[in-house]
Design a protein around this motif. Structure first.
Motif, PDB file in Angstrom:
ATOM      1  N   THR A   1       0.903  -1.201  -0.056  1.00 37.70           N
ATOM      2  CA  THR A   1      -0.029   0.047  -0.077  1.00 37.70           C
ATOM      3  C   THR A   1       0.938   1.123   0.159  1.00 37.70           C
ATOM      4  O   THR A   1       0.552   2.206  -0.554  1.00 37.70           O
ATOM      5  CB  THR A   1      -0.998   0.082   1.021  1.00 37.70           C
ATOM      6  N   PHE A   2       1.978   1.242   0.445  1.00 38.44           N
ATOM      7  CA  PHE A   2       2.855   2.262   0.676  1.00 38.44           C
ATOM      8  C   PHE A   2       3.837   2.527  -0.329  1.00 38.44           C
ATOM      9  O   PHE A   2       4.298   3.522  -0.852  1.00 38.44           O
ATOM     10  CB  PHE A   2       3.687   2.385   2.189  1.00 38.44           C
TER      11      PHE A   2
ATOM     12  N   TYR B   1      10.678  -1.044  -1.952  1.00 36.84           N
ATOM     13  CA  TYR B   1      10.989  -0.143  -0.792  1.00 36.84           C
ATOM     14  C   TYR B   1       9.743   1.148  -0.797  1.00 36.84           C
ATOM     15  O   TYR B   1       9.552   1.524  -1.670  1.00 36.84           O
ATOM     16  CB  TYR B   1      12.423   0.303  -0.677  1.00 36.84           C
ATOM     17  N   ILE B   2       9.808   1.665   0.378  1.00 35.10           N
ATOM     18  CA  ILE B   2       9.143   2.878   0.545  1.00 35.10           C
ATOM     19  C   ILE B   2      10.144   3.904   0.729  1.00 35.10           C
ATOM     20  O   ILE B   2      11.051   3.877   1.560  1.00 35.10           O
ATOM     21  CB  ILE B   2       8.303   2.745   1.965  1.00 35.10           C
TER      22      ILE B   2
ATOM     23  N   PHE C   1       5.523   8.886  -1.162  1.00 38.45           N
ATOM     24  CA  PHE C   1       4.495   9.866  -0.565  1.00 38.45           C
ATOM     25  C   PHE C   1       4.243  10.839  -1.209  1.00 38.45           C
ATOM     26  O   PHE C   1       3.109  11.384  -1.420  1.00 38.45           O
ATOM     27  CB  PHE C   1       4.905  10.138   0.835  1.00 38.45           C
ATOM     28  N   SER C   2       5.249  11.539  -1.884  1.00 36.86           N
ATOM     29  CA  SER C   2       4.921  12.700  -2.730  1.00 36.86           C
ATOM     30  C   SER C   2       4.092  12.481  -4.027  1.00 36.86           C
ATOM     31  O   SER C   2       3.366  12.917  -4.646  1.00 36.86           O
ATOM     32  CB  SER C   2       6.064  13.695  -3.087  1.00 36.86           C
TER      33      SER C   2
ATOM     34  N   THR D   1      12.710  -0.833   3.637  1.00 37.47           N
ATOM     35  CA  THR D   1      12.490  -2.105   3.064  1.00 37.47           C
ATOM     36  C   THR D   1      11.153  -2.817   3.790  1.00 37.47           C
ATOM     37  O   THR D   1      10.775  -2.400   4.735  1.00 37.47           O
ATOM     38  CB  THR D   1      13.845  -3.049   3.341  1.00 37.47           C
ATOM     39  N   ARG D   2      10.986  -3.829   3.172  1.00 36.59           N
ATOM     40  CA  ARG D   2       9.761  -4.577   3.740  1.00 36.59           C
ATOM     41  C   ARG D   2       9.994  -5.196   5.185  1.00 36.59           C
ATOM     42  O   ARG D   2       9.113  -4.994   5.967  1.00 36.59           O
ATOM     43  CB  ARG D   2       9.382  -6.066   2.818  1.00 36.59           C
ATOM     44  N   ASP D   3      11.094  -5.698   5.126  1.00 39.77           N
ATOM     45  CA  ASP D   3      11.502  -6.112   6.648  1.00 39.77           C
ATOM     46  C   ASP D   3      11.496  -4.884   7.598  1.00 39.77           C
ATOM     47  O   ASP D   3      11.258  -5.121   8.627  1.00 39.77           O
ATOM     48  CB  ASP D   3      12.963  -6.918   6.627  1.00 39.77           C
ATOM     49  N   GLU D   4      11.982  -3.761   7.426  1.00 40.44           N
ATOM     50  CA  GLU D   4      12.177  -2.665   8.040  1.00 40.44           C
ATOM     51  C   GLU D   4      10.661  -2.134   8.560  1.00 40.44           C
ATOM     52  O   GLU D   4      10.258  -1.991   9.638  1.00 40.44           O
ATOM     53  CB  GLU D   4      12.761  -1.401   7.667  1.00 40.44           C
TER      54      GLU D   4
END
Length: 170
Positions: A16-17, A24-25, A30-31, A77-80
């Motif tokens: 979703t993010f 990775y996010i 966000f922007s 990352t996904r894990d983070e």
């Protein structure tokens, strides 16, 4: 490694993010979400609403990075993400709500056609679709968020639900 059912569900919410799907996010996710919302609702980026949405997106990114970007590389990352949710948010969904509030408030304002502080169920479904939620799920979620059945969704209805979705197993 994702070991519990809770961690598995939170990991699934990572996408979703990760708006651009690059694994990775980051700030651009966000922007990019803000830019897409403004385009969907025909709102100029330099308008007060546009600037508030970009400011909310930056605040949301900064809050997420502060919680989850453990190595400081400006990427989550996904894990983070999973570890951030599990270790820092699971017992305190209100903290996540506060991190998300400026963005959600501004997004709701962009989707609020008459300025009464609430978006219609239809407009909220549009917001969710822009953010990557499939149309049928977006419509169901928006309808569910309309707790009083008035056809509109307010900040008081959406923020706690958003926090629960990303921090509490359902």
């Amino acid at each position: 490694m994702v070991s519990s059912e809770y961690e598995r569900r939170i990991a699934a919410r990572f996408a979703t993010f990760d708006q651009d799907g690059n694994g990775y996010i980051d700030r651009e996710d966000f922007s990019g979400a803000a830019k897409a919302l403004l385009a969907e609702f025909g709102t100029a980026s330099r308008s007060d609403k546009g600037q508030a949405l970009y400011g909310g997106a930056e605040a949301f990114w900064q809050g997420m990075a502060g919680i989850a970007d453990r190595d400081g590389d400006q990427r989550i990352t996904r894990d983070e993400f999973v570890n951030g949710a599990v270790k820092r948010l699971r017992d305190n969904p209100d903290r996540f709500a506060e991190i998300a509030r400026p963005f959600l408030h501004a997004a709701l304002d962009v989707a609020d056609p008459d300025g009464d502080g609430a978006a219609t169920v239809e407009d909220l479904a549009r917001v969710l679709q822009v953010l990557g939620v499939p149309a049928d799920i977006a419509r169901t979620a928006a309808t569910t968020l309309d707790g009083d059945g008035d056809g509109k969704v307010s900040e008081a209805e959406i923020i706690p639900a958003f926090a629960r979705y990303f921090t509490v197993p359902e």
